[in-house]
Write a protein that holds these residues in place. Structure first.
Motif, PDB file in Angstrom:
ATOM      1  N   ARG A   1       0.812  -1.219   0.000  1.00  0.00           N
ATOM      2  CA  ARG A   1       0.000   0.000   0.000  1.00  0.00           C
ATOM      3  C   ARG A   1       0.843   1.265   0.000  1.00  0.00           C
ATOM      4  NH1 ARG A   1      -1.900  -4.243   2.098  1.00  0.00           N
ATOM      5  NH2 ARG A   1      -4.048  -4.932   1.780  1.00  0.00           N
ATOM      6  N   PRO A   2       1.863   1.351   0.868  1.00  0.00           N
ATOM      7  CA  PRO A   2       2.718   2.537   0.765  1.00  0.00           C
ATOM      8  C   PRO A   2       3.459   2.620  -0.560  1.00  0.00           C
ATOM      9  CG  PRO A   2       3.546   1.004   2.440  1.00  0.00           C
ATOM     10  CD  PRO A   2       2.181   0.540   2.060  1.00  0.00           C
ATOM     11  N   ALA A   3       3.856   1.474  -1.109  1.00  0.00           N
ATOM     12  CA  ALA A   3       4.559   1.496  -2.393  1.00  0.00           C
ATOM     13  C   ALA A   3       3.658   2.033  -3.494  1.00  0.00           C
ATOM     14  CB  ALA A   3       5.057   0.090  -2.742  1.00  0.00           C
ATOM     15  N   VAL A   4       2.406   1.581  -3.524  1.00  0.00           N
ATOM     16  CA  VAL A   4       1.518   2.034  -4.594  1.00  0.00           C
ATOM     17  C   VAL A   4       1.142   3.506  -4.404  1.00  0.00           C
ATOM     18  CG1 VAL A   4      -0.795   1.484  -3.671  1.00  0.00           C
ATOM     19  CG2 VAL A   4      -0.328   1.192  -6.099  1.00  0.00           C
ATOM     20  N   LEU A   5       1.112   3.985  -3.158  1.00  0.00           N
ATOM     21  CA  LEU A   5       0.896   5.415  -2.925  1.00  0.00           C
ATOM     22  C   LEU A   5       2.053   6.222  -3.526  1.00  0.00           C
ATOM     23  CD1 LEU A   5      -0.383   7.113   0.307  1.00  0.00           C
ATOM     24  CD2 LEU A   5       1.613   8.036  -0.871  1.00  0.00           C
TER      25      LEU A   5
ATOM     26  N   TYR B   1      -6.934   0.590  -0.624  1.00  0.00           N
ATOM     27  CA  TYR B   1      -6.119   0.673  -1.842  1.00  0.00           C
ATOM     28  C   TYR B   1      -6.531   1.892  -2.674  1.00  0.00           C
ATOM     29  CZ  TYR B   1      -3.281  -3.563  -1.714  1.00  0.00           C
ATOM     30  OH  TYR B   1      -2.329  -4.502  -1.396  1.00  0.00           O
ATOM     31  N   GLN B   2      -7.824   2.142  -2.768  1.00  0.00           N
ATOM     32  CA  GLN B   2      -8.281   3.329  -3.493  1.00  0.00           C
ATOM     33  C   GLN B   2      -7.700   4.601  -2.867  1.00  0.00           C
ATOM     34  OE1 GLN B   2     -12.342   4.931  -2.957  1.00  0.00           O
ATOM     35  NE2 GLN B   2     -12.601   4.637  -5.160  1.00  0.00           N
ATOM     36  N   PHE B   3      -7.709   4.661  -1.530  1.00  0.00           N
ATOM     37  CA  PHE B   3      -7.136   5.815  -0.841  1.00  0.00           C
ATOM     38  C   PHE B   3      -5.652   5.961  -1.169  1.00  0.00           C
ATOM     39  CE2 PHE B   3      -4.798   7.562   2.763  1.00  0.00           C
ATOM     40  CZ  PHE B   3      -5.404   8.813   2.887  1.00  0.00           C
TER      41      PHE B   3
END
Length: 383
Positions: free
Chosen positions: A73-77, A230-232
């Motif tokens: 999640r942090p990576a995709v952010l 994930y959307q966030f």
């Protein structure tokens, strides 16, 4: 003022598609590992041992953060921030915040599911329980309550730490204060309400006859449990990238839709791995979802396809914590023979295709390539 987007020249396609996919996955995992290192180093700098007390709380807060999670999640952010033309460095506090936020949901989820293992180590409440029996001399029942109590409080503290980290966007990185406030509002109202509703529905559905549920209801529950965060991640990264609290900006909308659909695919694949995965890789017992009575798309589909005898096996095993290992294995085999695993895998692929279509407006860059690889990883991962 946003940072200049990093663009790349398109490379000639490799002759071997399998080799190209393997290379793309290897690069993705390497880049995710780099972001994990960045995020965890930042969390070390922002650690508050003087505040995170007593010792059981401190250990509970940090247990999963150091236990080998992938930090997707942090990576995709951070990837989303870069894809929107922003600087990863400015988004680092938000990436750290989403890592901590996700962790509190795991701590509480493990209590709800009565799990004793996560990422190959004892769950937070189980670990504290064992310590209480050893150091405090508590009997098992009392130590169990103590462990649950401390784990709940550790998760609560992680939520507070999340907000503290988001304020660093302004104090440390110079992000628009209104944007930081909007992200806090989005996370603590929209995401939190969706996530808790999804978790509550997961518990409620496990007490209802599967026949009362529809696939649409199950998918909605899965999105609220997993897709909302994930959307966030995509939306927050994109907003920081453009430095605007504008959810309607085309880049923000595209990345939000992309990560939202990937989130559903992630959970569908998670449900498949819960039946077919390698326990050593998963870090938790395979088949536990069957014993817990999880109402998944897999189970819903199988009950519509299997014969009467096989349906009876599924229904007597599903939600039975004392179900013999043989019944669990037989149920897993029925789910596969009914075509339910393949059906769910196809459904996950459909959500990934929707995600990839949503990403089309995003200009080509190294970050977009990483997001494309990440989408495919959602449905091809083994843990």
């Amino acid at each position: 003022m946003t940072a200049k987007r990093k663009t790349v020249k398109a490379k000639a396609p490799l002759k071997n598609p399998r080799r190209a996919a393997d290379q793309g996955l290897a690069l993705l995992l390497e880049e995710v590992a780099k972001r994990k290192k960045m995020v965890h180093q930042y969390l070390k700098e922002k650690d508050r041992p003087d505040k995170f007390k007593p010792d059981d709380i401190y250990r509970g807060v940090h247990s999963y953060l150091g236990a080998g999670g992938k930090s997707l999640r942090p990576a995709v952010l951070l990837f989303s921030c870069g894809a929107a033309g922003g600087s990863e460095e400015r988004a680092l506090p938000a990436a750290a915040a989403i890592e901590v936020y996700h962790t509190w949901t795991l701590v509480h989820d493990d209590i709800i599911d009565r799990d004793s293992l996560r990422r190959g180590i004892p769950t937070v409440h189980e670990s504290i329980k064992r310590q209480a029996m050893k150091k405090l001399g508590l009997k098992e029942a009392e130590a169990g309550h103590y462990g649950i109590s401390m784990a709940v409080l550790a998760g609560d503290l992680q939520q507070g730490w999340t907000i503290s980290l988001l304020t660093e966007l302004v104090k440390e990185k110079g992000v628009n204060p209104i944007l930081a406030l909007q992200l806090i509002l989005d996370l603590e109202v929209d995401v939190q309400c969706s996530l808790i509703e999804g978790e509550a529905l997961d518990v409620l559905f496990s007490k209802l006859p599967v026949q009362q549920l529809s696939e649409e209801k199950i998918i909605d529950m899965l999105w609220k449990k997993t897709g909302a965060l994930y959307q966030f991640a995509g939306r927050a990264g994109a907003m920081i990238g453009i430095d605007q609290p504008n959810a309607k900006h085309p880049l923000v909308e595209a990345l939000s839709a992309f990560t939202s659909n990937c989130g559903i695919a992630f959970q569908l694949q998670d449900d498949i791995l819960g039946i077919t995965g390698d326990q050593r890789k998963l870090g938790k017992p395979v088949g536990s979802d069957i014993r817990e009575g999880k109402r998944t798309v897999i189970v819903h589909h199988a009950l519509g396809e299997a014969g009467a005898a096989d349906r009876r096996v599924i229904l007597r095993t599903l939600g039975n914590p004392k179900a013999p290992a043989g019944d669990v294995k037989r149920t897993a085999r029925i789910l596969e023979e009914a075509g339910s695993l393949a059906y769910t895998a196809d459904l996950a692929q459909k959500y990934v295709r929707k995600a990839l279509a949503a990403l089309e407006p995003i200009p080509l860059s190294d970050y977009k390539k990483l997001l494309l690889s990440w989408a495919n990883y959602m449905i091809n991962r083994e843990f």
